[in-house]
Design a protein around this motif. Structure first.
Motif, PDB file in Angstrom:
ATOM      1  N   VAL A   1      13.450  -4.244  11.715  1.00  0.00           N
ATOM      2  CA  VAL A   1      12.432  -5.497  11.321  1.00  0.00           C
ATOM      3  C   VAL A   1      13.428  -6.707  10.912  1.00  0.00           C
ATOM      4  CG1 VAL A   1      10.949  -3.903   9.941  1.00  0.00           C
ATOM      5  CG2 VAL A   1      12.863  -4.706   8.862  1.00  0.00           C
ATOM      6  N   ASN A   2      13.100  -7.933  10.921  1.00  0.00           N
ATOM      7  CA  ASN A   2      13.847  -9.174  10.494  1.00  0.00           C
ATOM      8  C   ASN A   2      13.965  -9.117   8.777  1.00  0.00           C
ATOM      9  OD1 ASN A   2      14.092  -9.890  13.142  1.00  0.00           O
ATOM     10  ND2 ASN A   2      11.917 -11.038  12.971  1.00  0.00           N
ATOM     11  N   GLU A   3      14.917  -9.825   8.301  1.00  0.00           N
ATOM     12  CA  GLU A   3      15.181  -9.783   6.916  1.00  0.00           C
ATOM     13  C   GLU A   3      13.882 -10.395   6.339  1.00  0.00           C
ATOM     14  OE1 GLU A   3      18.186 -11.692   3.859  1.00  0.00           O
ATOM     15  OE2 GLU A   3      18.051 -12.625   5.828  1.00  0.00           O
ATOM     16  N   SER A   4      12.943 -11.351   6.696  1.00  0.00           N
ATOM     17  CA  SER A   4      11.822 -11.859   6.239  1.00  0.00           C
ATOM     18  C   SER A   4      10.596 -10.695   6.096  1.00  0.00           C
ATOM     19  CB  SER A   4      11.155 -12.943   6.914  1.00  0.00           C
ATOM     20  OG  SER A   4      10.834 -12.542   8.340  1.00  0.00           O
ATOM     21  N   GLU A   5      11.018  -9.797   6.839  1.00  0.00           N
ATOM     22  CA  GLU A   5       9.778  -8.886   6.752  1.00  0.00           C
ATOM     23  C   GLU A   5      10.122  -7.456   6.049  1.00  0.00           C
ATOM     24  OE1 GLU A   5       8.194  -8.786  11.608  1.00  0.00           O
ATOM     25  OE2 GLU A   5      10.433  -7.924  11.265  1.00  0.00           O
ATOM     26  N   ILE A   6      11.252  -7.478   5.673  1.00  0.00           N
ATOM     27  CA  ILE A   6      11.545  -6.314   4.798  1.00  0.00           C
ATOM     28  C   ILE A   6      10.724  -5.976   3.374  1.00  0.00           C
ATOM     29  CG2 ILE A   6      13.370  -5.253   3.147  1.00  0.00           C
ATOM     30  CD1 ILE A   6      15.359  -6.350   5.248  1.00  0.00           C
ATOM     31  N   GLU A   7      10.627  -6.974   2.711  1.00  0.00           N
ATOM     32  CA  GLU A   7       9.707  -7.157   1.373  1.00  0.00           C
ATOM     33  C   GLU A   7       8.317  -6.617   1.815  1.00  0.00           C
ATOM     34  OE1 GLU A   7       8.667  -9.694  -2.541  1.00  0.00           O
ATOM     35  OE2 GLU A   7      10.062 -10.641  -0.979  1.00  0.00           O
ATOM     36  N   ASP A   8       7.697  -7.068   2.777  1.00  0.00           N
ATOM     37  CA  ASP A   8       6.474  -6.764   3.129  1.00  0.00           C
ATOM     38  C   ASP A   8       6.219  -5.264   3.339  1.00  0.00           C
ATOM     39  OD1 ASP A   8       3.502  -7.578   3.807  1.00  0.00           O
ATOM     40  OD2 ASP A   8       3.905  -7.246   5.823  1.00  0.00           O
ATOM     41  N   ILE A   9       7.080  -4.850   4.336  1.00  0.00           N
ATOM     42  CA  ILE A   9       7.164  -3.439   4.932  1.00  0.00           C
ATOM     43  C   ILE A   9       7.195  -2.597   3.651  1.00  0.00           C
ATOM     44  CG2 ILE A   9       9.494  -3.343   5.499  1.00  0.00           C
ATOM     45  CD1 ILE A   9       6.278  -1.659   7.034  1.00  0.00           C
ATOM     46  N   LEU A  10       8.108  -2.951   2.570  1.00  0.00           N
ATOM     47  CA  LEU A  10       8.567  -2.135   1.549  1.00  0.00           C
ATOM     48  C   LEU A  10       7.233  -1.614   0.376  1.00  0.00           C
ATOM     49  CD1 LEU A  10      12.146  -2.895   0.581  1.00  0.00           C
ATOM     50  CD2 LEU A  10      11.296  -0.721   1.869  1.00  0.00           C
ATOM     51  N   LYS A  11       6.612  -3.077   0.269  1.00  0.00           N
ATOM     52  CA  LYS A  11       5.327  -2.938  -0.512  1.00  0.00           C
ATOM     53  C   LYS A  11       4.434  -2.224   0.177  1.00  0.00           C
ATOM     54  CE  LYS A  11       5.786  -7.723  -2.844  1.00  0.00           C
ATOM     55  NZ  LYS A  11       5.030  -8.914  -2.699  1.00  0.00           N
ATOM     56  N   LYS A  12       4.104  -2.236   1.330  1.00  0.00           N
ATOM     57  CA  LYS A  12       2.994  -1.328   1.982  1.00  0.00           C
ATOM     58  C   LYS A  12       3.401  -0.001   1.909  1.00  0.00           C
ATOM     59  CE  LYS A  12       1.628  -4.644   5.546  1.00  0.00           C
ATOM     60  NZ  LYS A  12       1.238  -5.137   6.832  1.00  0.00           N
ATOM     61  N   ILE A  13       4.682   0.518   2.003  1.00  0.00           N
ATOM     62  CA  ILE A  13       5.220   1.681   1.964  1.00  0.00           C
ATOM     63  C   ILE A  13       4.886   2.190   0.457  1.00  0.00           C
ATOM     64  CG2 ILE A  13       7.116   3.343   1.713  1.00  0.00           C
ATOM     65  CD1 ILE A  13       8.069   1.621   4.178  1.00  0.00           C
ATOM     66  N   PHE A  14       5.183   1.276  -0.558  1.00  0.00           N
ATOM     67  CA  PHE A  14       4.950   1.735  -2.052  1.00  0.00           C
ATOM     68  C   PHE A  14       3.617   2.083  -2.343  1.00  0.00           C
ATOM     69  CE2 PHE A  14       9.427  -0.125  -2.769  1.00  0.00           C
ATOM     70  CZ  PHE A  14      10.119   0.986  -2.836  1.00  0.00           C
ATOM     71  N   HIS A  15       2.925   1.306  -1.742  1.00  0.00           N
ATOM     72  CA  HIS A  15       1.177   1.135  -2.118  1.00  0.00           C
ATOM     73  C   HIS A  15       0.620   2.117  -1.211  1.00  0.00           C
ATOM     74  CE1 HIS A  15       2.083  -3.104  -3.840  1.00  0.00           C
ATOM     75  NE2 HIS A  15       2.444  -2.145  -4.799  1.00  0.00           N
ATOM     76  N   SER A  16       1.392   2.806  -0.269  1.00  0.00           N
ATOM     77  CA  SER A  16       0.328   3.788   0.407  1.00  0.00           C
ATOM     78  C   SER A  16       0.102   4.844  -0.079  1.00  0.00           C
ATOM     79  CB  SER A  16       1.071   4.030   1.789  1.00  0.00           C
ATOM     80  OG  SER A  16       2.213   4.924   1.364  1.00  0.00           O
ATOM     81  N   GLY A  17       0.611   5.247  -1.334  1.00  0.00           N
ATOM     82  CA  GLY A  17       0.577   6.669  -1.870  1.00  0.00           C
ATOM     83  C   GLY A  17       1.145   7.805  -0.955  1.00  0.00           C
ATOM     84  N   LYS A  18       1.409   7.590  -0.140  1.00  0.00           N
ATOM     85  CA  LYS A  18       2.268   8.646   0.584  1.00  0.00           C
ATOM     86  C   LYS A  18       3.676   8.804  -0.077  1.00  0.00           C
ATOM     87  CE  LYS A  18      -1.091   8.741   3.325  1.00  0.00           C
ATOM     88  NZ  LYS A  18      -2.193   9.654   3.387  1.00  0.00           N
ATOM     89  N   LYS A  19       4.390  10.060   0.427  1.00  0.00           N
ATOM     90  CA  LYS A  19       5.490  10.478  -0.416  1.00  0.00           C
ATOM     91  C   LYS A  19       6.595  10.119   0.744  1.00  0.00           C
ATOM     92  CE  LYS A  19       3.860  14.010  -3.288  1.00  0.00           C
ATOM     93  NZ  LYS A  19       3.898  15.596  -3.825  1.00  0.00           N
ATOM     94  N   VAL A  20       6.578   8.807   1.142  1.00  0.00           N
ATOM     95  CA  VAL A  20       7.601   8.443   2.048  1.00  0.00           C
ATOM     96  C   VAL A  20       9.055   8.254   1.304  1.00  0.00           C
ATOM     97  CG1 VAL A  20       8.254   6.616   3.571  1.00  0.00           C
ATOM     98  CG2 VAL A  20       5.894   7.379   3.597  1.00  0.00           C
ATOM     99  N   LYS A  21       9.983   8.603   1.839  1.00  0.00           N
ATOM    100  CA  LYS A  21      11.317   8.533   1.036  1.00  0.00           C
ATOM    101  C   LYS A  21      12.124   7.613   1.822  1.00  0.00           C
ATOM    102  CE  LYS A  21      15.218  11.384  -0.407  1.00  0.00           C
ATOM    103  NZ  LYS A  21      15.719  12.678  -0.553  1.00  0.00           N
ATOM    104  N   ILE A  22      12.599   6.569   1.255  1.00  0.00           N
ATOM    105  CA  ILE A  22      13.587   5.547   1.909  1.00  0.00           C
ATOM    106  C   ILE A  22      14.951   6.045   1.745  1.00  0.00           C
ATOM    107  CG2 ILE A  22      14.458   3.069   1.884  1.00  0.00           C
ATOM    108  CD1 ILE A  22      11.598   2.414   0.575  1.00  0.00           C
ATOM    109  N   ILE A  23      15.470   6.364   2.866  1.00  0.00           N
ATOM    110  CA  ILE A  23      16.872   6.658   2.937  1.00  0.00           C
ATOM    111  C   ILE A  23      18.137   5.664   2.856  1.00  0.00           C
ATOM    112  CG2 ILE A  23      18.656   7.989   4.280  1.00  0.00           C
ATOM    113  CD1 ILE A  23      16.121   9.787   3.477  1.00  0.00           C
ATOM    114  N   ARG A  24      17.659   4.587   3.350  1.00  0.00           N
ATOM    115  CA  ARG A  24      18.698   3.521   3.446  1.00  0.00           C
ATOM    116  C   ARG A  24      18.080   2.229   4.472  1.00  0.00           C
ATOM    117  NH1 ARG A  24      20.587   7.387   6.762  1.00  0.00           N
ATOM    118  NH2 ARG A  24      20.902   7.006   8.951  1.00  0.00           N
TER     119      ARG A  24
END
Length: 302
Positions: free
Chosen positions: A260-283
């Protein structure tokens, strides 16, 4: 820290027949005490012309050039500066030791101190076992090494080195880069030119990028590094193929990588956190241009 090198609006013209060509075009830069500064650019960019002006081997047409606050022709400047040209000349009938002894005596170094200095320098530049061999038997890399030893023989405050790593094998390059960096630890200032950009990446505090006689970019390596970030990758586990947007997705083993581009990082992280899934962010890793890639991209914009 004061300026050891100060250059303002430096221009140089060369004449060929009835034509007058501008080789340097209003260069302005400074080098502070204790810095290692890389002067980078392709062959023919104006690096050697600039260095010849700094070392008083060439006159200039316009601008201001000061070394230690003095013009380059002053004897004090020569006494405090060490210079390695791109193609140094040696008395090749002498051995490496004899050559350093000869130049050390010209500088007026006391004999006992000179002998100690030569032995230490030959070891530092990797010529301990070759000091008594005739210079005419030296390889290109060995000539560079004896040239750098010659620059250091009188312990200069400022080192100006024109393509100092040319002709060296990987081990030799590493040894000489370590030696250059060591000068900074001793409080000395180093200004060196190179067209091999990875050399600067390892040891420089700042770099100037010159092209067609003009400095097109300058900055600290930290500033250059920020500019060189082209995108980011987010490494995830327990990720499913739900639609988080139109992103470049790659799977490596049990990990998923979103580019992703820098401007897209915040948006994708919000979607992951709000998805309710147990997605693990490694790095989250920045993906950067190599210095060579950055160099090419910068020149494309000029």
């Amino acid at each position: 820290m004061g300026n050891v090198i100060y250059v303002e609006n430096l221009s140089k013209y060369f004449s060929s027949g009835f034509k007058r060509r501008k080789i340097l075009n209003s260069l302005s830069f400074n080098v502070k005490k204790g810095e290692i500064v890389g002067f980078l650019g392709p062959n023919g960019a104006g690096k050697t012309t600039t260095i010849k002006i700094l070392t008083n081997l060439l006159n200039f047409d316009e601008g201001i050039v000061k070394i230690f606050g003095l013009t380059p022709d002053k004897e004090e400047v020569r006494r405090r500066m060490g210079f390695l040209p791109e193609q140094p000349y040696f008395y090749d009938h002498l051995s490496g030791y004899e050559f350093l002894e000869f130049t050390g005596e010209l500088y007026g170094i006391e004999k006992k101190k000179l002998k100690s200095n030569i032995e230490k320098l030959l070891e530092k530049v990797g010529l301990k076992d070759h000091g008594k061999k005739s210079i005419r038997t030296y390889s290109r890399g060995m000539l560079q090494r004896i040239g750098i030893a010659n620059v250091l023989i009188r312990d200069p405050e400022l080192l100006i080195l024109d393509e100092p790593l040319t002709g060296l094998d990987p081990i030799g390059r590493r040894e000489i880069k370590n030696l250059i960096y060591e000068q900074k630890l001793f409080g000395r200032t180093v200004f060196f030119s190179s067209h091999i950009l990875s050399d600067a990446e390892e040891i420089c505090d700042r770099v100037f990028l010159i092209f067609n006689g003009t400095i097109v970019k300058e900055g600290t390596l930290e500033e250059i590094l920020r500019e060189r970030i082209k995108s980011y990758e987010i490494v995830l586990k327990n990720f499913t193929d739900e639609n988080y947007g139109d992103f470049n997705l790659e799977k490596r083993g049990d990990e998923y990588i979103l580019k992703v581009n820098e401007s897209e990082i915040e948006d994708i992280l919000k979607k992951i956190f709000h998805s309710g899934k147990k997605v693990k962010i490694i790095r989250i890793n920045p993906l950067v241009y190599t210095l060579e890639e950055w160099f090419v991209e910068t020149l494309k914009k000029k």
